[in-house]
Structure formats: C-alpha cells, structure tokens
Design an enzyme around this catalytic site. Structure first.
Site, PDB file in Angstrom:
ATOM      1  N   ASP A 141       0.749  -1.345  -0.119  1.00 27.10           N
ATOM      2  CA  ASP A 141       0.110  -0.067   0.068  1.00 27.10           C
ATOM      3  C   ASP A 141       0.819   1.072   0.079  1.00 27.10           C
ATOM      4  O   ASP A 141       0.538   2.100   0.603  1.00 27.10           O
ATOM      5  CB  ASP A 141      -0.988  -0.169   1.054  1.00 27.10           C
ATOM      6  N   LYS A 144       2.665   3.526  -5.813  1.00 27.10           N
ATOM      7  CA  LYS A 144       2.182   2.344  -6.665  1.00 27.10           C
ATOM      8  C   LYS A 144       3.162   2.024  -7.698  1.00 27.10           C
ATOM      9  O   LYS A 144       3.083   0.800  -8.031  1.00 27.10           O
ATOM     10  CB  LYS A 144       0.768   2.938  -7.160  1.00 27.10           C
ATOM     11  N   ASP A 169      -3.228  -2.903  -2.485  1.00 27.86           N
ATOM     12  CA  ASP A 169      -4.431  -1.952  -2.624  1.00 27.86           C
ATOM     13  C   ASP A 169      -4.121  -1.305  -3.801  1.00 27.86           C
ATOM     14  O   ASP A 169      -3.123  -1.228  -4.351  1.00 27.86           O
ATOM     15  CB  ASP A 169      -4.010  -0.982  -1.271  1.00 27.86           C
ATOM     16  N   ASN A 170      -5.373  -0.535  -4.058  1.00 24.60           N
ATOM     17  CA  ASN A 170      -5.201   0.477  -5.283  1.00 24.60           C
ATOM     18  C   ASN A 170      -4.927  -0.215  -6.577  1.00 24.60           C
ATOM     19  O   ASN A 170      -4.312   0.596  -7.318  1.00 24.60           O
ATOM     20  CB  ASN A 170      -4.406   1.527  -4.790  1.00 24.60           C
ATOM     21  N   GLU A 199     -11.480   4.019  -0.803  1.00 20.59           N
ATOM     22  CA  GLU A 199     -11.891   4.274   0.731  1.00 20.59           C
ATOM     23  C   GLU A 199     -12.663   5.518   0.682  1.00 20.59           C
ATOM     24  O   GLU A 199     -12.461   6.705   0.356  1.00 20.59           O
ATOM     25  CB  GLU A 199     -10.611   4.319   1.739  1.00 20.59           C
TER      26      GLU A 199
END
Ligand SMILES: CCc1ncnc2c1ncn2[C@@H]1O[C@H](/C=C/CNC(=O)c2cc(-c3ccc(F)cc3)cc(O)c2O)[C@@H](O)[C@H]1O
Ligand SMILES: [Mg+2]
Length: 214
Positions: A141, A144, A169-170, A199
C-alpha cells in the site's frame, strides 16, 4: 505552526478511541476520514476484505509496505495470534511518529515492528538484520510504482515461499498496471481481483490477492 492531516487524524484517535481497543481506533479513523478529512487509509470496505484474507492466511510473519498513519497496521495486527509479528516499513519519519502512536493507542505495539526507511533498502536486510526467514503475508500500500519492483526484490531475496499471499491495495485507483500485468501473467503467481471502492467514496477500486507458487 500548522498541524498536518496525520497529526489531526491522531488527535481524533486520542479523543474518540479507547486505549487498548483496536476496533475503536479503526472506527475513529474511519469516522474522521468519512466526516472530517479524507485520508488514504485502506478504509472499512476494503479493510473488511483485508481482514478476511489475513484471517484465512493466519500469518506467523507478515510484512506491510507503507505504514502511513498505521490504520491497516492496526487492522492486520489485531488479527494476529500471540508470538506472531507484523513488520511495517515507512520512509516518512513524520508519518512514522504518528503511526507509532496510533499503533500504541490500539495496544498493538508488541506485535508490530515499524521500521523507518525505504522498502528497497530494507527488504534486502530482512534476513540478516531482522531475523526473518520468509513472509507468509505481504500487504502492499505504498507508492504504486514501487509494487512491482518490491515483489521482484522479495523474490530475489528469498523472502517468499510456496503459498505466500500478497495483497495489493489500489490496483484500479490510483492503479498499478505493471504490477497487475505481472502477477496476472506470470505462471509463478495465482491472482484474483476483489472488486470494491476507493476508501470513503463510490469510486471503483479493488484489491489483488496473489499467491506465490514457488
Ligand atoms: C520508496 C518505497 C517506500 N518505502 C517505504 N514507505 C514508502 C515507500 N513509498 C511510499 N511509502 C510510504 O507509504 C505511504 C504512501 C502511500 C501511497 N498511497 C497512495 O498514493 C494512495 C492514493 C490514493 C488516492 C489518492 C487520491 C485519489 F484521488 C485517489 C486515490 C488511495 C490510496 O489508498 C493510496 O494508498 C506513505 O506513508 C509513504 O511515506
Ligand atoms: Mg491504499
């Protein structure tokens, strides 16, 4: 002097959450981010998926890349049995100061080792300096564009075993296209997408769960 968003998030935890109660820390952060100031925590919706995967893996040794304020650190550590540990890497010392206090407020400091530094520098030190044999679970996380570099580094350093679970994540927003391409096409990984939302918003996002096949 002006406070930062992480410092205001910490104040909200100290005001609203009960010491030693991880769930109240999680709820205090989610309420702060939903009603006061958005912050890039994995959040409650993706957090529930994170909880399921962590519970299923039941890791003895877990790694988190990108502590930020410690929200996902608390989510993961609260599920770990005694004598297991979570190592979390954070290169911004100001964020680390906030995260340490959030983790301590939840009473989870004995399960968590927060290390300040860049993942690229720290991962090669995991065996010698931190006595890690291999990781059972890794939560990605952080920046990126570091996801792919860092899992290749984990492979090279012999820190993944057959069955190690990576959860990222993401993968949609902000997005990690090169990472997704790699884990979805490389035969050494079995990958699955968990559709969710960014989120505290209605924007699509999701988590990618990838099992290293050795
Ligand atoms: C050098 C390697 C390395 N080593 C160690 N720590 C490192 C590190 N690289 C970074 N860190 C730390 O990790 C955290 C950064 C996390 C980066 N996360 C997002 O950018 C993000 C953005 C959105 C979003 C924002 C705006 C939108 F509009 C939509 C979505 C949503 C999300 O959930 C997101 O995670 C910070 O604590 C860094 O100090
Ligand atoms: Mg994130």
């Amino acid at each position: 002097t002006w406070s930062t968003r992480p410092q205001r998030l910490l104040k909200a935890v100290q005001k609203k959450a009960t010491r030693g109660d991880p769930q109240s820390v999680i709820s205090a952060i989610d309420n702060f981010c939903r009603h006061k100031e958005w912050a890039m925590n994995v959040g409650d919706e993706k957090g529930a998926i994170l909880d399921c995967v962590v519970s299923e893996v039941n890791p003895s040794t877990a790694l988190e890349l990108g502590t930020y304020c410690g929200y996902s650190t608390v989510r993961i550590a609260r599920l770990l049995p005694p004598e297991t540990r979570l190592i979390t890497l954070e290169f911004n010392p100001d964020y680390a100061v906030v995260a340490r206090q959030v983790i301590a407020w939840a009473g989870l400091q004995d399960k968590v080792e927060l290390v300040v530094g860049a993942s690229g520098d720290l991962i090669p030190q995991m065996k010698q300096q931190f006595g890690v044999k291999e990781f059972d679970f890794v939560f990605l996380d952080h920046w990126k564009d570091r996801y792919l570099l860092d899992i290749k580094l984990l492979e090279e350093c012999g820190l993944l075993r057959r069955g190690t679970v990576l959860l990222a994540d993401n993968v949609i927003c902000p997005g990690t296209p090169e990472y997704l391409e790699y884990v979805r096409t490389n035969p050494r990984y079995e990958s699955r997408y968990f559709k969710s939302h960014l989120e505290y918003t209605k924007v699509e996002d999701g988590l990618e769960k990838s099992i290293f096949l050795g």
